[in-house]
Design a protein around this motif. Structure first.
Motif, PDB file in Angstrom:
ATOM      1  N   PRO A   1     -14.150 -23.007  18.096  1.00  0.00           N
ATOM      2  CA  PRO A   1     -13.714 -23.773  19.230  1.00  0.00           C
ATOM      3  C   PRO A   1     -12.613 -23.002  20.049  1.00  0.00           C
ATOM      4  CG  PRO A   1     -13.651 -25.423  17.462  1.00  0.00           C
ATOM      5  CD  PRO A   1     -13.675 -23.988  16.897  1.00  0.00           C
ATOM      6  N   ILE A   2     -11.628 -22.232  19.489  1.00  0.00           N
ATOM      7  CA  ILE A   2     -10.741 -21.528  20.198  1.00  0.00           C
ATOM      8  C   ILE A   2     -11.570 -20.321  20.753  1.00  0.00           C
ATOM      9  CG2 ILE A   2      -8.792 -20.080  19.913  1.00  0.00           C
ATOM     10  CD1 ILE A   2      -7.993 -22.691  19.245  1.00  0.00           C
ATOM     11  N   MET A   3     -12.584 -19.807  20.090  1.00  0.00           N
ATOM     12  CA  MET A   3     -13.403 -18.601  20.626  1.00  0.00           C
ATOM     13  C   MET A   3     -14.124 -19.055  21.938  1.00  0.00           C
ATOM     14  SD  MET A   3     -16.515 -17.177  20.994  1.00  0.00           S
ATOM     15  CE  MET A   3     -17.855 -17.938  19.672  1.00  0.00           C
ATOM     16  N   LEU A   4     -14.727 -20.460  21.645  1.00  0.00           N
ATOM     17  CA  LEU A   4     -15.326 -20.882  22.972  1.00  0.00           C
ATOM     18  C   LEU A   4     -14.617 -21.074  24.062  1.00  0.00           C
ATOM     19  CD1 LEU A   4     -17.921 -23.258  21.432  1.00  0.00           C
ATOM     20  CD2 LEU A   4     -18.419 -20.965  22.348  1.00  0.00           C
ATOM     21  N   THR A   5     -13.424 -21.504  23.788  1.00  0.00           N
ATOM     22  CA  THR A   5     -12.178 -21.761  24.810  1.00  0.00           C
ATOM     23  C   THR A   5     -11.741 -20.540  25.513  1.00  0.00           C
ATOM     24  OG1 THR A   5     -11.497 -23.698  23.735  1.00  0.00           O
ATOM     25  CG2 THR A   5     -10.100 -22.749  25.103  1.00  0.00           C
ATOM     26  N   GLY A   6     -11.771 -19.561  24.479  1.00  0.00           N
ATOM     27  CA  GLY A   6     -11.106 -18.285  25.212  1.00  0.00           C
ATOM     28  C   GLY A   6     -12.267 -17.628  26.322  1.00  0.00           C
ATOM     29  N   LEU A   7     -13.642 -17.714  25.589  1.00  0.00           N
ATOM     30  CA  LEU A   7     -14.586 -17.214  26.165  1.00  0.00           C
ATOM     31  C   LEU A   7     -14.861 -17.909  27.542  1.00  0.00           C
ATOM     32  CD1 LEU A   7     -16.841 -15.278  25.793  1.00  0.00           C
ATOM     33  CD2 LEU A   7     -18.327 -16.791  24.958  1.00  0.00           C
TER      34      LEU A   7
ATOM     35  N   TYR B   1      -1.152 -24.608  32.634  1.00  0.00           N
ATOM     36  CA  TYR B   1      -2.314 -25.127  31.790  1.00  0.00           C
ATOM     37  C   TYR B   1      -2.240 -24.768  30.492  1.00  0.00           C
ATOM     38  CZ  TYR B   1      -6.948 -24.917  29.718  1.00  0.00           C
ATOM     39  OH  TYR B   1      -7.886 -25.123  28.737  1.00  0.00           O
ATOM     40  N   GLN B   2      -2.122 -23.327  30.324  1.00  0.00           N
ATOM     41  CA  GLN B   2      -2.196 -22.771  28.981  1.00  0.00           C
ATOM     42  C   GLN B   2      -0.823 -23.195  28.341  1.00  0.00           C
ATOM     43  OE1 GLN B   2      -2.368 -18.717  29.808  1.00  0.00           O
ATOM     44  NE2 GLN B   2      -4.768 -18.596  30.021  1.00  0.00           N
ATOM     45  N   ASN B   3       0.057 -23.436  28.967  1.00  0.00           N
ATOM     46  CA  ASN B   3       1.443 -24.007  28.346  1.00  0.00           C
ATOM     47  C   ASN B   3       1.285 -25.317  27.762  1.00  0.00           C
ATOM     48  OD1 ASN B   3       4.117 -24.197  27.441  1.00  0.00           O
ATOM     49  ND2 ASN B   3       4.821 -24.335  29.716  1.00  0.00           N
ATOM     50  N   ILE B   4       1.020 -26.211  28.541  1.00  0.00           N
ATOM     51  CA  ILE B   4       0.787 -27.644  28.170  1.00  0.00           C
ATOM     52  C   ILE B   4      -0.439 -27.840  27.134  1.00  0.00           C
ATOM     53  CG2 ILE B   4       1.803 -28.568  30.336  1.00  0.00           C
ATOM     54  CD1 ILE B   4      -0.913 -29.626  31.219  1.00  0.00           C
ATOM     55  N   GLY B   5      -1.274 -26.847  27.134  1.00  0.00           N
ATOM     56  CA  GLY B   5      -2.588 -27.063  26.360  1.00  0.00           C
ATOM     57  C   GLY B   5      -2.259 -26.684  24.848  1.00  0.00           C
ATOM     58  N   LEU B   6      -0.971 -26.648  24.601  1.00  0.00           N
ATOM     59  CA  LEU B   6      -0.666 -26.245  23.119  1.00  0.00           C
ATOM     60  C   LEU B   6      -0.817 -27.581  22.423  1.00  0.00           C
ATOM     61  CD1 LEU B   6       2.961 -24.661  23.338  1.00  0.00           C
ATOM     62  CD2 LEU B   6       1.010 -23.680  22.144  1.00  0.00           C
ATOM     63  N   TRP B   7      -0.792 -28.885  23.238  1.00  0.00           N
ATOM     64  CA  TRP B   7      -1.121 -29.936  22.389  1.00  0.00           C
ATOM     65  C   TRP B   7      -2.363 -30.062  21.802  1.00  0.00           C
ATOM     66  CZ3 TRP B   7      -5.336 -33.230  23.039  1.00  0.00           C
ATOM     67  CH2 TRP B   7      -6.016 -33.041  24.235  1.00  0.00           C
ATOM     68  N   TYR B   8      -3.474 -29.543  22.247  1.00  0.00           N
ATOM     69  CA  TYR B   8      -4.645 -29.888  21.603  1.00  0.00           C
ATOM     70  C   TYR B   8      -4.997 -28.568  20.103  1.00  0.00           C
ATOM     71  CZ  TYR B   8      -6.415 -25.869  24.607  1.00  0.00           C
ATOM     72  OH  TYR B   8      -6.500 -24.603  25.249  1.00  0.00           O
ATOM     73  N   LYS B   9      -4.060 -27.695  20.255  1.00  0.00           N
ATOM     74  CA  LYS B   9      -3.898 -26.894  19.157  1.00  0.00           C
ATOM     75  C   LYS B   9      -2.992 -27.512  18.268  1.00  0.00           C
ATOM     76  CE  LYS B   9      -4.117 -22.595  22.037  1.00  0.00           C
ATOM     77  NZ  LYS B   9      -3.405 -21.235  22.502  1.00  0.00           N
ATOM     78  N   LEU B  10      -1.947 -28.084  18.359  1.00  0.00           N
ATOM     79  CA  LEU B  10      -1.008 -28.683  17.599  1.00  0.00           C
ATOM     80  C   LEU B  10      -1.827 -29.808  16.889  1.00  0.00           C
ATOM     81  CD1 LEU B  10       2.556 -28.651  19.649  1.00  0.00           C
ATOM     82  CD2 LEU B  10       1.855 -27.170  17.565  1.00  0.00           C
ATOM     83  N   THR B  11      -2.581 -30.567  17.568  1.00  0.00           N
ATOM     84  CA  THR B  11      -3.066 -31.689  17.024  1.00  0.00           C
ATOM     85  C   THR B  11      -4.636 -31.279  16.379  1.00  0.00           C
ATOM     86  OG1 THR B  11      -4.109 -32.121  19.054  1.00  0.00           O
ATOM     87  CG2 THR B  11      -2.027 -33.242  18.590  1.00  0.00           C
ATOM     88  N   ASP B  12      -4.965 -30.162  16.273  1.00  0.00           N
ATOM     89  CA  ASP B  12      -6.208 -29.817  15.909  1.00  0.00           C
ATOM     90  C   ASP B  12      -7.365 -30.284  16.646  1.00  0.00           C
ATOM     91  OD1 ASP B  12      -5.117 -28.205  13.909  1.00  0.00           O
ATOM     92  OD2 ASP B  12      -5.136 -29.423  12.626  1.00  0.00           O
ATOM     93  N   LYS B  13      -7.247 -30.758  17.957  1.00  0.00           N
ATOM     94  CA  LYS B  13      -8.338 -31.052  18.827  1.00  0.00           C
ATOM     95  C   LYS B  13      -8.718 -30.072  19.651  1.00  0.00           C
ATOM     96  CE  LYS B  13      -6.481 -35.975  18.571  1.00  0.00           C
ATOM     97  NZ  LYS B  13      -7.742 -36.478  17.713  1.00  0.00           N
ATOM     98  N   THR B  14      -9.001 -28.797  19.175  1.00  0.00           N
ATOM     99  CA  THR B  14      -9.317 -27.685  20.030  1.00  0.00           C
ATOM    100  C   THR B  14     -10.800 -28.037  20.842  1.00  0.00           C
ATOM    101  OG1 THR B  14     -10.369 -26.836  17.826  1.00  0.00           O
ATOM    102  CG2 THR B  14      -8.243 -26.146  18.398  1.00  0.00           C
ATOM    103  N   LYS B  15     -11.567 -28.997  20.400  1.00  0.00           N
ATOM    104  CA  LYS B  15     -12.730 -29.241  21.238  1.00  0.00           C
ATOM    105  C   LYS B  15     -12.420 -29.488  22.542  1.00  0.00           C
ATOM    106  CE  LYS B  15     -12.948 -33.888  20.065  1.00  0.00           C
ATOM    107  NZ  LYS B  15     -13.550 -35.086  19.246  1.00  0.00           N
ATOM    108  N   PHE B  16     -11.417 -30.138  22.966  1.00  0.00           N
ATOM    109  CA  PHE B  16     -10.721 -30.459  24.203  1.00  0.00           C
ATOM    110  C   PHE B  16     -10.491 -29.068  24.719  1.00  0.00           C
ATOM    111  CE2 PHE B  16      -9.784 -34.633  22.445  1.00  0.00           C
ATOM    112  CZ  PHE B  16     -10.582 -35.343  23.155  1.00  0.00           C
ATOM    113  N   GLY B  17      -9.995 -28.027  24.460  1.00  0.00           N
ATOM    114  CA  GLY B  17      -9.567 -26.920  25.049  1.00  0.00           C
ATOM    115  C   GLY B  17     -10.838 -26.090  25.490  1.00  0.00           C
ATOM    116  N   THR B  18     -12.000 -26.500  24.678  1.00  0.00           N
ATOM    117  CA  THR B  18     -13.250 -25.761  25.105  1.00  0.00           C
ATOM    118  C   THR B  18     -13.826 -26.860  26.227  1.00  0.00           C
ATOM    119  OG1 THR B  18     -13.559 -25.606  22.593  1.00  0.00           O
ATOM    120  CG2 THR B  18     -15.621 -25.354  23.965  1.00  0.00           C
TER     121      THR B  18
END
Length: 511
Positions: free
Chosen positions: A240-246, A377-394
Motif C-alpha cells: 500500500p505504501i508503494m501504491l500511495t507513493g506511486l 499533507y505528508q506531515n499529518i499523514g503520519l497517522w495512517y503509518k503509525l496506525t498501520d492503516k496505510t490503505k487510507f494513504g493509498t
C-alpha cells in the motif's frame, strides 16, 4: 521539550544535506539553461527525469518505510531485516532494469524521442542505483547516523556538479579553443558534442555509481536471503505504501508527462514574437518548476528525521500533542519559504535562468503553495503509518492522482502550463483536507487549524498584492520586497511571542 529538540536537531542535520545539496544542485540550472539556450533542448531531460521519479517508487516498492517500521519494532534483528528488505529491492530492480535496457529502442520511439535510446538506458541504471542504495540510506537513519548520511549525500552532489561543469562547460570551451588547448586531444577522446543534454544523465549516473563506495559500511552484514514468510510480511506492509507513493508521484509529475502531448502547437510565443513549440513550453515549465522545489526541501528534510522519530515513539501517549506542535512550526517554516521566494522570484529567476526560460516565472508562487499543502499533507499523514492503516494513504493519493490526470487533460489545452499549476494546487489541497478529516477519526491530533489558516491567508494576501504592483527595476524591487518580507517575519514573531520569548531567554541564559 527534549524529544522536540531531538527531532529539530535531526531535521537540521538532514536539512543540511538536503537544502544545501539542492541549492548546490540549483547551480546546475543556470549552467544547463545557458548551455542549451533553446528550451526544447532540455525537454527530454524534464520528461525522462519525471519517469525516473515514477520508476523509483516502483523499484523501492515502499520497502524503505517498511524497513523503518520493522527495524524500529525489533532492533535486535536489524541486520536480518536489512538483508531481507534489500534482497527484495535487488530482485525488483534487476528484473525491471533488464526489461528497460532491452526495450529502450521501442520506448524511445513510443515517447517520440527517436535517437535517445542511450539516454533511456542511462536513466534505467540511475533508477536502479537510487533504489538499491535507498535501503542503506534508510539504515543510516534508523541507526541515527545522520552525519554519515549527510557526508555521503554531499560528496555525491559535489561529484555530480563537477561532472556537469566538466561536460557542459569545460569540454565545449576547450574544443572551441577558449583555454587549456593542450587538453584538446584528451577532450576529443572523452567528449562527443552530439550527446548534448545527454551528458546531464551521464554525470548523474557516474556520480551515483560512487554511492557503492561511499556507502560500503552501510552494506555490512548483508546476505541475499529470500525467506518467503518474512518477505511476505514486508510485502503486505509495503505494497500500500508503494501504491500511495506511486499515486503521489503521478500526482506530482503528470503535468510534465502530459504537457508536451496536450499543449496545442503555437500556444505560447517567445520574446522575439516567434511561436514556441510544445517542447519549448515543457523546457520552460520544467526549469521554472525547479524554483518551486525550495518548499519541497523543508518537507524532505523533515520527513528524513520524522519517520524514524515518530515510529520509535508510536506507543507514547504524548505523541499526538507533539505531532500537533511540530506541524504548527513546520507550517510556519513553509509559509516563510513561500513568502521569501515568491516576493523575490524576479531576482531568483534572473540569477538562475537564461532569458528564454523566464517567461514562466509567474507560476512559481502557486507551485510553492501547492508544495506547501503537499508538505503539510505528508506531515499529518503520519497517522495512517503509525496506525498501520496505510490503505487510507493509498486512497488519498489515488483521489489526488485522478484529479491531476483528468484536470491536466482538460486544462492544458485551454490554459497551457498554468492549467498544470491550478490542477496541482487543487489536488494537493483536496488530499490535505481528506487526510485531516479521516485522521481526526482514527488518530485524533489537536492541530492548531486557526493558526495555520491565518498564516497562509496573510501570506497569500501579501504575495498577491506584490504581484499586482510589479516593480520593473530590480534595484528598487529587491530592497522593497526584502523589507516586506522582514515586516512579515516580525509580525509572525509578535504573534508567536509566547513561544519565542522562553526560547530566547534560555538561549541568553546558556550563552
Amino acid at each position: 521539550m527534549s524529544t522536540f529538540k531531538k527531532l529539530a536537531s535531526d531535521t537540521a542535520l538532514y536539512g543540511v544535506s538536503t537544502i544545501l545539496g539542492r541549492l548546490l544542485s540549483y547551480l546546475l540550472v543556470p549552467i544547463q539553461t545557458y548551455a542549451f539556450a533553446r528550451p526544447k533542448d532540455l525537454s527530454s531531460n524534464v520528461e525522462f527525469y519525471s519517469y525516473i521519479a515514477l520508476l523509483l517508487v516502483v523499484y523501492t516498492f515502499g520497502l524503505e518505510t517498511a524497513f523503518f517500521r520493522f527495524a524500529a519494532r525489533k532492533p535486535e534483528i536489524l541486520t536480518k531485516t536489512f538483508s531481507e528488505t534489500l534482497s527484495l529491492v535487488l530482485l525488483i530492480s534487476g528484473v525491471i532494469t533488464a526489461a528497460l535496457l532491452y526495450l529502450a529502442p521501442e520506448i524511445s520511439v513510443w515517447l517520440n524521442y527517436p535517437g535517445q535510446t542511450t539516454f533511456i538506458r542511462w536513466s534505467a541504471l540511475i533508477v536502479a542505483i537510487d533504489a538499491i542504495t535507498a535501503i542503506p540510506f534508510a539504515r543510516l537513519r534508523v541507526e541515527n547516523k545522520a552525519r554519515q548520511f549527510v557526508k555521503v549525500r554531499m560528496l555525491n552532489i559535489a561529484i555530480v556538479i563537477v561532472l556537469n561543469v566538466f561536460f557542459l562547460v569545460i569540454c565545449p570551451d576547450v574544443m572551441r579553443g577558449k583555454y587549456l588547448t593542450a587538453l584538446k586531444p584528451f577532450i576529443n577522446y572523452v567528449y562527443d558534442p552530439a550527446i548534448g543534454p545527454g551528458y546531464i544523465f551521464l554525470a548523474n549516473l557516474l556520480g551515483n555509481s560512487f554511492y557503492f563506495v561511499l556507502l560500503r559500511k552501510a552494506f555490512r552484514g548483508f546476505r541475499f536471503q529470500f525467506n518467503w514468510p518474512d518477505v511476505k510480511v514486508l510485502y503486505i506492509y509495503a505494497y500500500p505504501i508503494m501504491l500511495t507513493g506511486l499515486a503521489n508521484v503521478v500526482n506530482s509529475l503528470t503535468d510534465r508527462l502530459f504537457l508536451r502531448h496536450y499543449l496545442p502547437e503555437g500556444f505560447y510565443t517567445g520574446a522575439n514574437g516567434m511561436a514556441l513549440t510544445s517542447e519549448d513550453a515543457l523546457g520552460i515549465y520544467g526549469n521554472c518548476f525547479k524554483l518551486s522545489v525550495f518548499m519541497a526541501l523543508a518537507t524532505q528534510s523533515f520527513r528524513f528525521a520524522a519517520d524514524p522519530f515518530f515510529f520509535s515513539r508510536a506507543e507514547d501517549k504524548n505523541s499526538p500533542e507533539l505531532l500537533a506542535q511540530v506541524t504548527k512550526w513546520f507550517t510556519i517554516v513553509c509559509v516563510v519559504i513561500w513568502v521569501g521566494v515568491s516576493l523575490n522570484v524576479d531576482i531568483i529567476g534572473a540569477a538562475m535562468l537564461s532569458p528564454a526560460y523566464r517567461q514562466g516565472l509567474n507560476i512559481v508562487p502557486l507551485l510553492l503553495l501547492g508544495n506547501l499543502f503537499l508538505g503539510v499533507y505528508q506531515n499529518i499523514g503520519l497517522w495512517y503509518k503509525l496506525t498501520d492503516k496505510t490503505k487510507f494513504g493509498t486512497l488519498f493519493t489515488l483521489i489526488g492522482a485522478a484529479i491531476t490526470i483528468v484536470g491536466n487533460i482538460l486544462l492544458i489545452p485551454v490554459m497551457g502550463y498554468m492549467g498544470c499549476v491550478v490542477v496541482f494546487l487543487t489536488s494537493s489541497f483536496v488530499m490535505l483536507v481528506l487526510c485531516y478529516v479521516l485522521g481526526e477519526k482514527y488518530y485524533p491530533v489537536p492541530y492548531d487549524i486557526r493558526s495555520a489558516a491565518g498564516y497562509i491567508l496573510a501570506a497569500g494576501l501579501l504575495i498577491w498584492v506584490c504581484w499586482q504592483f510589479p516593480i520593473a527595476n530590480l534595484w528598487i524591487a529587491v530592497p522593497v520586497h526584502l523589507a516586506l518580507f522582514g515586516l512579515f517575519m516580525v509580525a509572525m514573531l509578535v504573534v508567536e511571542r509566547k513561544t519565542v520569548q522562553p526560547m530566547v531567554a534560555r538561549f541568553r541564559k546558556r550563552k
